[in-house]
Write an enzyme that holds these catalytic residues in place. Structure first.
Site, PDB file in Angstrom:
ATOM      1  N   GLY A  71      42.013  44.232  47.349  1.00 27.52           N
ATOM      2  CA  GLY A  71      41.021  45.085  46.205  1.00 27.52           C
ATOM      3  C   GLY A  71      40.393  42.841  45.816  1.00 27.52           C
ATOM      4  O   GLY A  71      39.214  43.455  45.623  1.00 27.52           O
ATOM      5  N   ASN A 156      39.560  53.378  37.708  1.00 29.03           N
ATOM      6  CA  ASN A 156      40.462  53.109  38.260  1.00 29.03           C
ATOM      7  C   ASN A 156      41.116  53.780  36.557  1.00 29.03           C
ATOM      8  O   ASN A 156      42.147  54.052  37.129  1.00 29.03           O
ATOM      9  CB  ASN A 156      40.841  51.892  38.066  1.00 29.03           C
ATOM     10  CG  ASN A 156      40.337  51.050  36.978  1.00 29.03           C
ATOM     11  OD1 ASN A 156      39.036  50.423  37.241  1.00 29.03           O
ATOM     12  ND2 ASN A 156      41.136  50.137  36.720  1.00 29.03           N
ATOM     13  N   GLN A 184      39.322  52.632  44.280  1.00 29.88           N
ATOM     14  CA  GLN A 184      40.293  53.463  44.114  1.00 29.88           C
ATOM     15  C   GLN A 184      39.719  55.204  44.350  1.00 29.88           C
ATOM     16  O   GLN A 184      40.374  56.070  44.651  1.00 29.88           O
ATOM     17  CB  GLN A 184      40.252  54.415  42.142  1.00 29.88           C
ATOM     18  CG  GLN A 184      40.758  53.215  41.886  1.00 29.88           C
ATOM     19  CD  GLN A 184      42.114  53.245  41.131  1.00 29.88           C
ATOM     20  OE1 GLN A 184      43.046  53.964  41.670  1.00 29.88           O
ATOM     21  NE2 GLN A 184      42.964  52.053  41.084  1.00 29.88           N
ATOM     22  N   SER A 204      41.122  48.879  49.604  1.00 32.18           N
ATOM     23  CA  SER A 204      42.993  47.821  49.212  1.00 32.18           C
ATOM     24  C   SER A 204      43.790  49.099  49.260  1.00 32.18           C
ATOM     25  O   SER A 204      43.827  49.630  49.604  1.00 32.18           O
ATOM     26  CB  SER A 204      43.236  47.417  47.708  1.00 32.18           C
ATOM     27  OG  SER A 204      44.737  47.358  47.312  1.00 32.18           O
ATOM     28  N   HIS A 206      47.750  48.842  48.916  1.00 30.13           N
ATOM     29  CA  HIS A 206      48.705  49.640  48.087  1.00 30.13           C
ATOM     30  C   HIS A 206      47.785  51.015  47.102  1.00 30.13           C
ATOM     31  O   HIS A 206      48.953  51.590  46.904  1.00 30.13           O
ATOM     32  CB  HIS A 206      49.219  48.329  47.426  1.00 30.13           C
ATOM     33  CG  HIS A 206      48.272  48.114  45.821  1.00 30.13           C
ATOM     34  ND1 HIS A 206      48.627  48.371  44.994  1.00 30.13           N
ATOM     35  CD2 HIS A 206      47.422  47.616  46.084  1.00 30.13           C
ATOM     36  CE1 HIS A 206      48.080  47.947  44.412  1.00 30.13           C
ATOM     37  NE2 HIS A 206      47.138  46.829  44.629  1.00 30.13           N
ATOM     38  N   THR A 242      45.581  32.200  58.290  1.00 29.61           N
ATOM     39  CA  THR A 242      46.240  33.205  58.986  1.00 29.61           C
ATOM     40  C   THR A 242      46.268  34.402  58.764  1.00 29.61           C
ATOM     41  O   THR A 242      47.064  34.808  57.242  1.00 29.61           O
ATOM     42  CB  THR A 242      47.866  32.828  59.726  1.00 29.61           C
ATOM     43  OG1 THR A 242      47.462  31.260  59.682  1.00 29.61           O
ATOM     44  CG2 THR A 242      48.110  33.493  61.049  1.00 29.61           C
ATOM     45  N   CYS A 330      47.132  46.410  35.252  1.00 26.09           N
ATOM     46  CA  CYS A 330      46.500  44.771  35.423  1.00 26.09           C
ATOM     47  C   CYS A 330      46.408  44.575  33.502  1.00 26.09           C
ATOM     48  O   CYS A 330      46.334  43.600  33.070  1.00 26.09           O
ATOM     49  CB  CYS A 330      45.437  44.802  35.899  1.00 26.09           C
ATOM     50  SG  CYS A 330      44.850  45.360  37.723  1.00 26.09           S
TER      51      CYS A 330
END
Ligand code: PLP
Length: 403
Positions: A71, A156, A184, A204, A206, A242, A330
Protein backbone atom coordinates in the site's frame (compact mmCIF):
# COMPACT_ATOMS: atom_id res chain seq x y z
CA UNK A 1 -4.35 -18.77 28.08
CA UNK A 2 -6.88 -17.96 25.38
CA UNK A 3 -5.44 -15.82 22.60
CA UNK A 4 -7.71 -13.56 20.59
CA UNK A 5 -6.40 -11.57 17.65
CA UNK A 6 -8.45 -8.43 17.03
CA UNK A 7 -5.95 -6.31 15.13
CA UNK A 8 -6.83 -7.21 11.54
CA UNK A 9 -6.51 -3.61 10.37
CA UNK A 10 -2.80 -3.90 11.20
CA UNK A 11 -2.39 -7.20 9.37
CA UNK A 12 -4.14 -10.51 8.76
CA UNK A 13 -2.90 -14.11 8.89
CA UNK A 14 -2.09 -15.68 5.52
CA UNK A 15 -4.95 -17.94 4.44
CA UNK A 16 -3.90 -21.60 4.11
CA UNK A 17 -5.06 -21.67 0.48
CA UNK A 18 -2.94 -18.57 -0.19
CA UNK A 19 0.12 -20.20 1.35
CA UNK A 20 -0.41 -23.34 -0.75
CA UNK A 21 -0.52 -21.18 -3.86
CA UNK A 22 2.74 -19.46 -2.89
CA UNK A 23 4.93 -22.38 -1.84
CA UNK A 24 5.92 -23.81 -5.27
CA UNK A 25 7.39 -20.45 -6.26
CA UNK A 26 10.15 -20.68 -3.67
CA UNK A 27 11.55 -24.08 -4.60
CA UNK A 28 10.16 -25.56 -7.83
CA UNK A 29 8.93 -22.73 -10.00
CA UNK A 30 11.56 -20.16 -9.20
CA UNK A 31 12.03 -18.62 -12.63
CA UNK A 32 12.32 -14.91 -13.33
CA UNK A 33 9.26 -13.82 -15.34
CA UNK A 34 11.50 -11.79 -17.65
CA UNK A 35 13.47 -14.90 -18.72
CA UNK A 36 12.62 -16.50 -22.04
CA UNK A 37 13.02 -20.15 -20.97
CA UNK A 38 10.29 -22.41 -19.60
CA UNK A 39 11.03 -21.45 -15.96
CA UNK A 40 10.59 -17.81 -16.87
CA UNK A 41 7.42 -18.48 -18.86
CA UNK A 42 5.97 -20.38 -15.91
CA UNK A 43 6.60 -17.38 -13.62
CA UNK A 44 5.22 -15.00 -16.22
CA UNK A 45 1.99 -17.01 -16.47
CA UNK A 46 1.53 -16.83 -12.72
CA UNK A 47 2.07 -13.10 -12.75
CA UNK A 48 -0.66 -12.67 -15.35
CA UNK A 49 -3.08 -15.03 -13.59
CA UNK A 50 -2.63 -13.04 -10.36
CA UNK A 51 -3.11 -9.78 -12.25
CA UNK A 52 -6.42 -11.11 -13.54
CA UNK A 53 -7.58 -12.04 -10.02
CA UNK A 54 -6.61 -8.67 -8.54
CA UNK A 55 -8.41 -6.91 -11.40
CA UNK A 56 -11.57 -8.98 -10.87
CA UNK A 57 -11.79 -7.98 -7.20
CA UNK A 58 -12.23 -4.31 -8.16
CA UNK A 59 -13.89 -4.86 -11.56
CA UNK A 60 -10.88 -3.50 -13.45
CA UNK A 61 -9.20 -4.76 -16.60
CA UNK A 62 -6.08 -6.87 -16.18
CA UNK A 63 -3.94 -4.30 -18.04
CA UNK A 64 -4.84 -1.68 -15.43
CA UNK A 65 -3.14 -3.53 -12.54
CA UNK A 66 0.50 -2.80 -11.62
CA UNK A 67 2.21 -4.81 -8.89
CA UNK A 68 4.09 -2.99 -6.12
CA UNK A 69 5.56 -3.82 -2.71
CA UNK A 70 2.34 -2.83 -0.91
CA UNK A 71 0.00 0.00 0.00
CA UNK A 72 2.75 2.48 0.89
CA UNK A 73 4.51 2.13 -2.45
CA UNK A 74 1.23 2.25 -4.38
CA UNK A 75 0.32 5.53 -2.63
CA UNK A 76 3.75 6.98 -3.34
CA UNK A 77 3.68 6.04 -7.02
CA UNK A 78 0.13 7.34 -7.44
CA UNK A 79 0.78 10.72 -5.83
CA UNK A 80 4.36 11.47 -6.87
CA UNK A 81 3.82 9.86 -10.27
CA UNK A 82 0.89 12.19 -11.00
CA UNK A 83 2.43 15.33 -9.59
CA UNK A 84 5.89 14.93 -11.16
CA UNK A 85 4.23 14.39 -14.51
CA UNK A 86 2.21 17.57 -14.14
CA UNK A 87 5.22 19.52 -12.88
CA UNK A 88 5.63 21.52 -16.08
CA UNK A 89 2.30 23.17 -15.45
CA UNK A 90 2.72 24.08 -11.79
CA UNK A 91 3.92 27.66 -12.03
CA UNK A 92 1.51 30.54 -12.22
CA UNK A 93 -1.48 28.80 -10.67
CA UNK A 94 -2.98 29.75 -7.37
CA UNK A 95 -4.55 27.15 -5.11
CA UNK A 96 -3.52 23.63 -4.20
CA UNK A 97 -1.93 21.16 -6.61
CA UNK A 98 -3.03 18.27 -4.44
CA UNK A 99 -6.18 18.02 -2.35
CA UNK A 100 -6.23 15.34 0.29
CA UNK A 101 -7.95 14.80 3.64
CA UNK A 102 -6.73 15.40 7.18
CA UNK A 103 -7.24 11.74 8.10
CA UNK A 104 -5.16 9.94 5.48
CA UNK A 105 -2.76 7.12 6.30
CA UNK A 106 0.88 8.27 6.73
CA UNK A 107 1.64 6.68 3.32
CA UNK A 108 -0.40 9.50 1.75
CA UNK A 109 0.08 12.17 4.41
CA UNK A 110 3.88 11.99 4.54
CA UNK A 111 4.12 11.81 0.75
CA UNK A 112 2.11 15.03 0.54
CA UNK A 113 4.28 16.69 3.21
CA UNK A 114 7.38 15.66 1.28
CA UNK A 115 5.95 17.24 -1.86
CA UNK A 116 5.12 20.42 0.07
CA UNK A 117 8.81 20.72 0.92
CA UNK A 118 9.50 20.59 -2.82
CA UNK A 119 7.22 23.56 -3.42
CA UNK A 120 3.91 21.88 -4.27
CA UNK A 121 0.82 23.18 -2.52
CA UNK A 122 -1.39 20.77 -0.62
CA UNK A 123 -4.85 21.33 0.83
CA UNK A 124 -5.84 19.02 3.71
CA UNK A 125 -9.63 18.82 3.80
CA UNK A 126 -11.24 18.87 7.23
CA UNK A 127 -13.65 16.11 8.27
CA UNK A 128 -16.75 16.10 10.45
CA UNK A 129 -16.99 14.40 13.84
CA UNK A 130 -17.45 11.03 12.10
CA UNK A 131 -14.49 11.47 9.78
CA UNK A 132 -16.41 12.39 6.62
CA UNK A 133 -15.06 14.86 4.08
CA UNK A 134 -17.33 17.74 3.10
CA UNK A 135 -18.11 17.73 -0.64
CA UNK A 136 -18.59 21.53 -0.73
CA UNK A 137 -15.21 22.16 0.87
CA UNK A 138 -13.71 19.85 -1.75
CA UNK A 139 -15.44 21.68 -4.64
CA UNK A 140 -14.41 25.08 -3.27
CA UNK A 141 -10.79 23.99 -2.89
CA UNK A 142 -10.31 22.94 -6.51
CA UNK A 143 -8.48 25.49 -8.63
CA UNK A 144 -6.98 25.56 -12.10
CA UNK A 145 -3.69 24.23 -10.74
CA UNK A 146 -5.21 21.22 -8.97
CA UNK A 147 -3.89 18.02 -10.50
CA UNK A 148 -4.78 15.42 -7.94
CA UNK A 149 -7.42 14.59 -5.34
CA UNK A 150 -6.39 11.81 -2.98
CA UNK A 151 -9.02 10.69 -0.48
CA UNK A 152 -9.01 7.29 1.16
CA UNK A 153 -11.99 4.97 0.89
CA UNK A 154 -12.12 3.64 4.46
CA UNK A 155 -10.13 4.98 7.36
CA UNK A 156 -7.65 2.58 8.94
CA UNK A 157 -8.23 3.87 12.48
CA UNK A 158 -11.92 4.68 12.91
CA UNK A 159 -13.24 2.64 9.97
CA UNK A 160 -15.35 5.45 8.48
CA UNK A 161 -16.25 4.92 4.83
CA UNK A 162 -16.01 7.97 2.57
CA UNK A 163 -18.44 8.64 -0.26
CA UNK A 164 -15.90 8.02 -3.02
CA UNK A 165 -18.61 7.92 -5.70
CA UNK A 166 -19.38 11.57 -4.98
CA UNK A 167 -15.71 12.56 -4.72
CA UNK A 168 -14.97 10.78 -8.00
CA UNK A 169 -17.81 12.64 -9.69
CA UNK A 170 -16.53 16.00 -8.47
CA UNK A 171 -13.00 15.14 -9.61
CA UNK A 172 -14.28 14.20 -13.10
CA UNK A 173 -16.39 17.36 -13.39
CA UNK A 174 -13.24 19.40 -12.73
CA UNK A 175 -10.98 17.19 -14.81
CA UNK A 176 -8.76 16.33 -11.86
CA UNK A 177 -7.11 12.91 -11.34
CA UNK A 178 -8.71 11.02 -8.44
CA UNK A 179 -6.68 8.62 -6.32
CA UNK A 180 -8.11 6.58 -3.47
CA UNK A 181 -6.28 4.46 -0.91
CA UNK A 182 -8.50 1.40 -0.63
CA UNK A 183 -6.06 -0.67 1.44
CA UNK A 184 -8.59 -1.11 4.24
CA UNK A 185 -11.72 -1.45 2.13
CA UNK A 186 -10.94 -4.00 -0.60
CA UNK A 187 -12.13 -7.45 0.33
CA UNK A 188 -14.42 -6.01 3.02
CA UNK A 189 -16.81 -3.84 1.05
CA UNK A 190 -17.51 -3.61 -2.65
CA UNK A 191 -15.02 -1.57 -4.66
CA UNK A 192 -15.93 -1.18 -8.31
CA UNK A 193 -13.74 1.01 -10.49
CA UNK A 194 -16.25 0.93 -13.34
CA UNK A 195 -18.96 2.37 -11.08
CA UNK A 196 -16.81 4.87 -9.18
CA UNK A 197 -15.04 7.47 -11.27
CA UNK A 198 -11.63 6.59 -9.96
CA UNK A 199 -8.31 6.93 -11.75
CA UNK A 200 -5.82 5.46 -9.30
CA UNK A 201 -6.42 3.04 -6.46
CA UNK A 202 -3.97 1.57 -3.93
CA UNK A 203 -4.20 -1.99 -2.59
CA UNK A 204 -2.23 -4.12 -0.18
CA UNK A 205 -2.15 -7.90 0.12
CA UNK A 206 -1.52 -8.36 3.85
CA UNK A 207 -4.82 -6.78 4.88
CA UNK A 208 -6.78 -9.42 2.97
CA UNK A 209 -5.15 -12.67 4.15
CA UNK A 210 -2.30 -12.44 1.65
CA UNK A 211 1.45 -12.12 2.33
CA UNK A 212 3.17 -8.91 3.43
CA UNK A 213 5.33 -6.86 1.09
CA UNK A 214 3.11 -7.00 -1.98
CA UNK A 215 0.31 -4.85 -3.32
CA UNK A 216 -0.93 -3.19 -6.46
CA UNK A 217 -1.86 0.10 -8.00
CA UNK A 218 -4.86 0.30 -10.32
CA UNK A 219 -4.28 2.83 -13.09
CA UNK A 220 -7.26 3.60 -15.26
CA UNK A 221 -6.56 3.18 -18.96
CA UNK A 222 -5.27 6.49 -20.35
CA UNK A 223 -4.02 7.91 -17.03
CA UNK A 224 -0.28 8.54 -17.24
CA UNK A 225 2.21 8.54 -14.36
CA UNK A 226 5.88 9.32 -14.14
CA UNK A 227 7.84 6.34 -12.74
CA UNK A 228 9.61 6.97 -9.45
CA UNK A 229 11.71 3.79 -9.45
CA UNK A 230 13.92 3.34 -12.51
CA UNK A 231 15.60 0.20 -13.74
CA UNK A 232 14.81 -2.72 -15.99
CA UNK A 233 11.39 -1.44 -17.06
CA UNK A 234 9.20 -4.00 -15.30
CA UNK A 235 5.46 -3.42 -14.96
CA UNK A 236 5.32 -1.55 -18.26
CA UNK A 237 8.12 0.74 -17.17
CA UNK A 238 6.21 2.03 -14.15
CA UNK A 239 7.86 0.04 -11.40
CA UNK A 240 11.20 -1.56 -12.13
CA UNK A 241 12.45 -4.51 -10.11
CA UNK A 242 12.15 -8.29 -10.46
CA UNK A 243 8.62 -9.23 -9.49
CA UNK A 244 7.95 -10.88 -6.11
CA UNK A 245 6.40 -13.92 -7.78
CA UNK A 246 5.49 -15.96 -4.69
CA UNK A 247 4.01 -12.87 -3.03
CA UNK A 248 2.11 -11.90 -6.16
CA UNK A 249 0.78 -15.47 -6.55
CA UNK A 250 -0.44 -15.28 -2.93
CA UNK A 251 -1.96 -11.83 -3.40
CA UNK A 252 -3.81 -13.06 -6.50
CA UNK A 253 -5.22 -16.01 -4.57
CA UNK A 254 -6.16 -13.75 -1.63
CA UNK A 255 -8.10 -11.52 -4.06
CA UNK A 256 -9.85 -14.54 -5.60
CA UNK A 257 -10.91 -15.74 -2.14
CA UNK A 258 -11.92 -12.24 -1.03
CA UNK A 259 -14.18 -11.87 -4.07
CA UNK A 260 -15.96 -15.19 -3.55
CA UNK A 261 -16.29 -14.63 0.20
CA UNK A 262 -17.09 -10.90 0.22
CA UNK A 263 -20.76 -11.12 1.23
CA UNK A 264 -20.27 -14.01 3.63
CA UNK A 265 -17.32 -12.30 5.33
CA UNK A 266 -19.10 -8.96 5.54
CA UNK A 267 -22.14 -10.55 7.14
CA UNK A 268 -20.05 -12.47 9.68
CA UNK A 269 -17.93 -9.43 10.57
CA UNK A 270 -20.86 -7.03 10.82
CA UNK A 271 -22.63 -9.42 13.14
CA UNK A 272 -19.61 -9.71 15.47
CA UNK A 273 -18.83 -6.01 15.26
CA UNK A 274 -22.34 -4.99 16.21
CA UNK A 275 -22.40 -7.38 19.19
CA UNK A 276 -19.07 -6.03 20.34
CA UNK A 277 -20.05 -2.37 19.99
CA UNK A 278 -23.45 -2.80 21.62
CA UNK A 279 -22.09 -4.75 24.58
CA UNK A 280 -19.09 -2.52 25.27
CA UNK A 281 -21.18 0.66 25.12
CA UNK A 282 -23.89 -0.89 27.33
CA UNK A 283 -21.65 -2.49 29.93
CA UNK A 284 -18.91 0.11 30.42
CA UNK A 285 -19.98 3.56 31.55
CA UNK A 286 -18.46 6.68 29.97
CA UNK A 287 -17.54 4.84 26.78
CA UNK A 288 -18.08 6.22 23.27
CA UNK A 289 -17.80 4.97 19.72
CA UNK A 290 -15.36 6.79 17.44
CA UNK A 291 -16.20 6.97 13.74
CA UNK A 292 -19.51 6.76 11.94
CA UNK A 293 -22.25 4.64 13.55
CA UNK A 294 -23.27 2.99 10.25
CA UNK A 295 -20.91 4.09 7.47
CA UNK A 296 -18.05 2.07 8.92
CA UNK A 297 -16.05 -0.99 7.93
CA UNK A 298 -17.78 -4.25 8.88
CA UNK A 299 -14.80 -5.27 11.02
CA UNK A 300 -14.03 -2.02 12.87
CA UNK A 301 -14.97 -1.12 16.45
CA UNK A 302 -13.18 1.95 17.82
CA UNK A 303 -13.91 3.09 21.36
CA UNK A 304 -13.02 5.97 23.62
CA UNK A 305 -12.98 5.45 27.40
CA UNK A 306 -13.06 8.46 29.69
CA UNK A 307 -9.98 8.83 31.94
CA UNK A 308 -7.99 5.92 30.51
CA UNK A 309 -4.70 5.67 28.65
CA UNK A 310 -5.12 3.62 25.48
CA UNK A 311 -1.57 2.25 25.82
CA UNK A 312 -2.28 0.84 29.32
CA UNK A 313 -5.45 -0.69 27.97
CA UNK A 314 -3.55 -2.43 25.16
CA UNK A 315 -0.98 -3.83 27.60
CA UNK A 316 -3.66 -5.07 30.02
CA UNK A 317 -5.58 -6.68 27.16
CA UNK A 318 -2.36 -8.26 25.94
CA UNK A 319 -1.86 -9.82 29.39
CA UNK A 320 -5.27 -11.45 28.88
CA UNK A 321 -4.26 -12.69 25.43
CA UNK A 322 -6.18 -10.08 23.43
CA UNK A 323 -4.34 -8.31 20.60
CA UNK A 324 -5.76 -4.82 20.00
CA UNK A 325 -4.45 -1.43 18.97
CA UNK A 326 -4.79 2.25 19.77
CA UNK A 327 -4.69 3.27 16.14
CA UNK A 328 -2.66 2.41 13.10
CA UNK A 329 0.22 -0.03 13.62
CA UNK A 330 2.53 2.40 11.89
CA UNK A 331 1.97 5.12 14.48
CA UNK A 332 1.30 3.00 17.54
CA UNK A 333 4.89 3.28 18.77
CA UNK A 334 4.69 7.07 18.77
CA UNK A 335 3.22 8.78 21.78
CA UNK A 336 1.68 11.57 19.75
CA UNK A 337 -2.11 11.64 19.70
CA UNK A 338 -3.52 10.22 16.48
CA UNK A 339 -3.99 12.87 13.76
CA UNK A 340 -7.23 11.11 12.78
CA UNK A 341 -8.75 11.43 16.25
CA UNK A 342 -7.62 15.05 16.53
CA UNK A 343 -9.17 15.75 13.10
CA UNK A 344 -12.57 14.43 14.20
CA UNK A 345 -12.46 16.91 17.06
CA UNK A 346 -11.22 14.94 20.07
CA UNK A 347 -8.85 16.60 22.51
CA UNK A 348 -5.47 15.01 23.35
CA UNK A 349 -6.74 13.26 26.49
CA UNK A 350 -9.71 11.77 24.63
CA UNK A 351 -7.52 10.71 21.73
CA UNK A 352 -5.14 8.92 24.10
CA UNK A 353 -8.04 7.01 25.67
CA UNK A 354 -8.97 5.17 22.49
CA UNK A 355 -8.97 1.49 21.57
CA UNK A 356 -9.30 -0.13 18.14
CA UNK A 357 -10.60 -3.68 17.84
CA UNK A 358 -10.63 -4.99 14.27
CA UNK A 359 -12.20 -8.34 13.58
CA UNK A 360 -11.26 -10.98 11.04
CA UNK A 361 -12.64 -14.07 9.32
CA UNK A 362 -11.37 -16.44 11.99
CA UNK A 363 -12.92 -14.53 14.93
CA UNK A 364 -15.91 -16.19 16.56
CA UNK A 365 -18.78 -15.31 18.88
CA UNK A 366 -16.71 -16.85 21.65
CA UNK A 367 -13.84 -14.42 20.95
CA UNK A 368 -16.22 -11.48 21.20
CA UNK A 369 -17.68 -12.85 24.44
CA UNK A 370 -14.17 -13.24 25.85
CA UNK A 371 -13.33 -9.59 25.10
CA UNK A 372 -16.62 -8.46 26.60
CA UNK A 373 -15.82 -10.53 29.70
CA UNK A 374 -12.32 -9.18 30.31
CA UNK A 375 -12.62 -5.57 29.14
CA UNK A 376 -14.92 -4.14 31.87
CA UNK A 377 -12.60 -5.37 34.66
CA UNK A 378 -9.55 -3.93 32.92
CA UNK A 379 -11.24 -0.56 32.44
CA UNK A 380 -12.37 -0.53 36.09
CA UNK A 381 -8.86 -1.29 37.36
CA UNK A 382 -7.25 1.35 35.18
CA UNK A 383 -9.81 3.91 36.23
CA UNK A 384 -9.13 3.17 39.89
CA UNK A 385 -5.52 4.19 39.25
CA UNK A 386 -6.43 7.16 37.06
CA UNK A 387 -6.11 10.63 38.65
CA UNK A 388 -8.53 11.91 35.98
CA UNK A 389 -11.18 9.39 37.01
CA UNK A 390 -10.61 10.25 40.72
CA UNK A 391 -11.11 13.92 39.95
CA UNK A 392 -14.27 13.15 37.97
CA UNK A 393 -15.75 11.15 40.86
CA UNK A 394 -14.86 13.95 43.29
CA UNK A 395 -16.59 16.54 41.08
CA UNK A 396 -19.70 14.35 40.83
CA UNK A 397 -19.79 13.89 44.60
CA UNK A 398 -19.40 17.63 45.12
CA UNK A 399 -22.24 18.31 42.62
CA UNK A 400 -24.53 15.87 44.49
CA UNK A 401 -23.75 17.56 47.81
CA UNK A 402 -24.45 21.01 46.37
CA UNK A 403 -27.97 19.99 45.25
N1 PLP B 1 -2.97 2.72 3.56
C1 PLP B 1 -3.74 2.34 4.57
C2 PLP B 1 -5.12 2.90 4.70
C3 PLP B 1 -3.29 1.39 5.51
O1 PLP B 1 -4.07 1.00 6.49
C4 PLP B 1 -1.97 0.88 5.35
C5 PLP B 1 -1.42 -0.05 6.35
O2 PLP B 1 -1.81 -0.07 7.50
C6 PLP B 1 -1.21 1.32 4.25
C7 PLP B 1 -1.73 2.25 3.39
C8 PLP B 1 0.18 0.81 4.03
O3 PLP B 1 0.11 -0.46 3.42
P1 PLP B 1 1.38 -1.43 3.45
O4 PLP B 1 1.52 -1.91 4.85
O5 PLP B 1 1.05 -2.52 2.48
O6 PLP B 1 2.53 -0.62 2.98
Amino acid sequence: MKRVYMDHAATTPVDKKVLEEMLPFFTEKYGNPSSLHSFGREAHDVLEKARENVAKLINADKEEIFFTSGGTESDNIAIKGTIYRMKEGITGYKGPHIITSAIEHPAVMETCKHLEKQGFKVKYLSVDKYGIVNADELKNSISKGTFLISVMHANNEIGTIQNIDEIGKIAKEHNVVFHSDTVQSIGKILVDVKKTKIDLLSMSSHKIYGPKGVGALYIKKGVKLQPIVHGGGHEKNLRSGTENISGIAGFGKACELAKTRLNKDAEHLTNLRDKLIKSVLNIIEETYLNGHPTRRLPNNAHFRFTAIEGESLILSLDEKGVAASTGSACSSKKLLPSHVLMAIGLNEVEAHGSLRLTLGRENTDEDVRYVIDVLPGIVENLRKMSPLWGKKLEIEKWKREMK
